[in-house]
Design a protein around this motif. Structure first.
Motif, mmCIF file in Angstrom:
data_model
loop_
_atom_site.group_PDB
_atom_site.id
_atom_site.type_symbol
_atom_site.label_atom_id
_atom_site.label_comp_id
_atom_site.label_asym_id
_atom_site.label_seq_id
_atom_site.Cartn_x
_atom_site.Cartn_y
_atom_site.Cartn_z
ATOM 1 N N ILE A 1 0.826 -0.904 -0.326
ATOM 2 C CA ILE A 1 0.002 -0.017 0.101
ATOM 3 C C ILE A 1 0.957 1.711 -0.161
ATOM 4 O O ILE A 1 2.206 0.999 0.542
ATOM 5 C CB ILE A 1 -1.012 -0.007 1.267
ATOM 6 N N PHE A 2 0.241 2.025 -0.774
ATOM 7 C CA PHE A 2 0.672 3.477 -1.120
ATOM 8 C C PHE A 2 0.246 4.760 -0.212
ATOM 9 O O PHE A 2 -1.162 4.465 -0.694
ATOM 10 C CB PHE A 2 1.817 3.959 -2.163
ATOM 11 N N ALA A 3 0.716 5.105 0.815
ATOM 12 C CA ALA A 3 -0.256 6.286 1.077
ATOM 13 C C ALA A 3 0.074 7.957 0.543
ATOM 14 O O ALA A 3 1.254 8.372 1.578
ATOM 15 C CB ALA A 3 -0.437 6.894 2.938
ATOM 16 N N SER B 1 7.322 2.341 -7.553
ATOM 17 C CA SER B 1 7.567 2.754 -7.815
ATOM 18 C C SER B 1 7.097 3.878 -8.641
ATOM 19 O O SER B 1 7.204 5.222 -8.695
ATOM 20 C CB SER B 1 9.078 2.879 -8.392
ATOM 21 N N ARG C 1 3.604 4.612 -7.685
ATOM 22 C CA ARG C 1 3.450 5.662 -6.592
ATOM 23 C C ARG C 1 3.639 7.097 -7.147
ATOM 24 O O ARG C 1 3.631 8.422 -6.708
ATOM 25 C CB ARG C 1 4.576 5.306 -6.133
ATOM 26 N N LYS C 2 4.787 6.893 -7.997
ATOM 27 C CA LYS C 2 5.172 8.516 -8.636
ATOM 28 C C LYS C 2 4.127 9.069 -9.111
ATOM 29 O O LYS C 2 3.882 10.522 -9.333
ATOM 30 C CB LYS C 2 6.322 9.051 -9.971
ATOM 31 N N LEU D 1 0.924 10.579 -6.887
ATOM 32 C CA LEU D 1 2.060 11.886 -6.413
ATOM 33 C C LEU D 1 1.247 13.195 -7.934
ATOM 34 O O LEU D 1 1.010 13.963 -7.791
ATOM 35 C CB LEU D 1 3.243 11.947 -6.575
ATOM 36 N N LEU E 1 6.348 15.588 -2.571
ATOM 37 C CA LEU E 1 7.296 14.635 -2.190
ATOM 38 C C LEU E 1 8.013 15.176 -1.119
ATOM 39 O O LEU E 1 8.575 14.840 0.339
ATOM 40 C CB LEU E 1 9.299 14.765 -3.113
ATOM 41 N N SER F 1 5.941 14.365 2.770
ATOM 42 C CA SER F 1 6.153 13.055 3.186
ATOM 43 C C SER F 1 7.432 12.988 3.464
ATOM 44 O O SER F 1 7.507 11.346 4.219
ATOM 45 C CB SER F 1 4.809 12.648 2.413
ATOM 46 N N ARG F 2 8.349 13.582 3.458
ATOM 47 C CA ARG F 2 9.792 13.554 3.118
ATOM 48 C C ARG F 2 10.307 13.033 4.860
ATOM 49 O O ARG F 2 10.251 13.945 5.497
ATOM 50 C CB ARG F 2 10.169 14.129 2.811
#
Lengths: 303, 303
Positions: free
Chosen positions: B217-219, B255, B258-259, B262, B296, B299-300
């Protein structure tokens, strides 16, 4: 790092769609202290209980290394009780009963040996009492405050007076909107930070949390859990984990604050997996680190 | 990379607490196509409009490099119209009026020169029509589908039939709960992915989005905006940006997915800053990259 936690100790009667949990150890300071105890070996607790607060509860706190000498025990008194029912979606709850009992006359007295604590965490109690606590402390390094809609509506002026002396303020999204009078959280944050606390955390329950500092905004995700059994104490548990990580950090900067928000989130995600403090009382550092790593993975973007 | 977008084109009458915007260019395919046009120079649009759909709208789409030859123009017909009112918190809206007009008889015909498109994006229309589109396409690489509660409630079986042929499914949290019958989003996601789409995105409005794949999962956070003027089309704009980034990626893996989430979020955050497609029609690549970087930063966590 020495941490003083002041707040309520309570027995909760919890009803959820997954079952009931009567006579459950609870209260804001209980959750905060248990959560932060995994990060610090000098946690000092101030609160009040009745003679019905059994030795097993003191033992639990002591097992976690929490100093309980600051808990006042009122002979023949009854401990604060709260009863609530959660609905199917777990986002809303009804308070069925509140019995303040010994908490009605709580006058926090900070023992002499507690007064040099470096971090002060004021759990959700009357802002006048929070101010009284601060008056007894010698020059703390960091003051963290939690509150709730009850005090925002009931004692807004007292709360604002207290906020002037707070470094980090934690509240949830609906409370932020209530306190600021603005539905937009970014504007709310600006208005609330102007009241005193330079660092603000707005919790959004299952949607994570936002951290506001002079340097910008950090958005922390919530852990997408399959099952949430009992959200009671999740906010306090968040505060405990957040505080705990800061207490062990070498300095307090944005990088450590962001990590602290994730540690707080990790602790809260454990809390809701069982009733009351059950899960929180039985964690180990490896599990916590694993969960923290899962939080990192959740929002990781490869360069 | 060639992208086929099929969906509605519309005129919206939008009322918000900040003002009104009548006769505003809208529709799912309009938002998707405009958003994705910043990432791909081969965007092919299929939809239907009436003779009231002025040349300035065709020009806008063409300026962005969008192929409009697939838009059917019905002589003496009227374009689909929607009227809605947003409330103060911008999270809820009332539909004041819906006039399907030429959209009522929409029978999507995919022009021969469109049929080799590699990516197919099916905007929110009747799932039977979405299926009809897929039947006309030669072996696409990726099928992305958006829907809404209207079809989940009205044509659940047809929707499930369509979902079997979908790679990436995008819907919002309340729609996910409705389709799966489970209030927990993690469980919802598992149930919905079992219906066909291996990749699922659940949008949570101002709370960001969740991406579910075989690998986890990606949030993604939402951008904390000071002012949201008009949420209309934000979901479609998200889909367009998401799709756009995937179309330019060398391969589709976690990967890049996910990008892409965003980039979709970045595009949606622009969309809501002005009424209708106004902001979306006037962006440049530098602004988009800046906004992506802001996401980015949001959430970095430093190692």
């Amino acid at each position: 790092m020495s941490i003083l936690v002041v707040g309520s100790l309570a027995f909760d009667d919890i009803e959820t769609p997954f079952g009931n949990s009567p006579d459950t150890l609870g209260g804001s300071s209980t959750y905060i202290a248990l959560s932060t105890s995994y990060f610090s070996d000098d946690v000092r607790l101030v609160g009040v209980v009745g003679s019905d607060f059994g030795d097993e509860h003191f033992q639990l706190l002591k097992t976690k290394g929490i100093d309980t000498n600051g808990i006042q025990v009122i002979d023949n008194g009854k401990t604060f009780r709260w009863a609530g029912r959660y609905h199917y979606d777990m986002n809303t709850r009804d308070t069925l009963d509140t019995q303040l009992n010994v908490f009605a006359d709580f006058d926090p007295h900070i023992p002499q040996q507690y007064r040099d604590a470096r971090f002060i965490c004021l759990g959700n109690i009357d802002p006048e009492l929070q101010l009284k606590v601060l008056d007894q402390i010698e020059n703390p390094e960091l003051v963290i405050l939690d509150t709730m809609n009850f005090w925002i509506e009931g004692k807004p002026e007292e709360l604002k007076e207290t906020l002037k002396r707070v470094d980090i303020f934690i509240l949830n999204d609906s409370e932020a909107r209530l306190l600021s009078g603005d539905p937009n959280l970014v504007k709310s944050a600006r208005l609330i930070r102007a009241m005193g606390p330079k660092i603000l955390i707005i919790k959004k329950g299952e949607h994570g949390a936002l951290l506001f500092t002079d340097n910008g905004i950090f958005a922390a995700p919530a852990f997408p859990l399959e099952s949430i059994y009992d959200p009671t104490g999740a906010g306090d548990t968040f505060a405990g984990g957040f505080l705990g990580h800061l207490a062990r950090a070498e300095e307090i900067n944005d990088s450590e604050l962001r990590k602290a928000v994730l540690y707080g989130s990790a602790m809260a995600s454990f809390c809701v997996e069982k009733f009351g403090t059950e899960k929180l009382a039985n964690l180990d550092l490896l599990e916590i680190e694993d969960r923290y790593q899962s939080f990192l993975d959740l929002s990781r973007i490869e360069a």
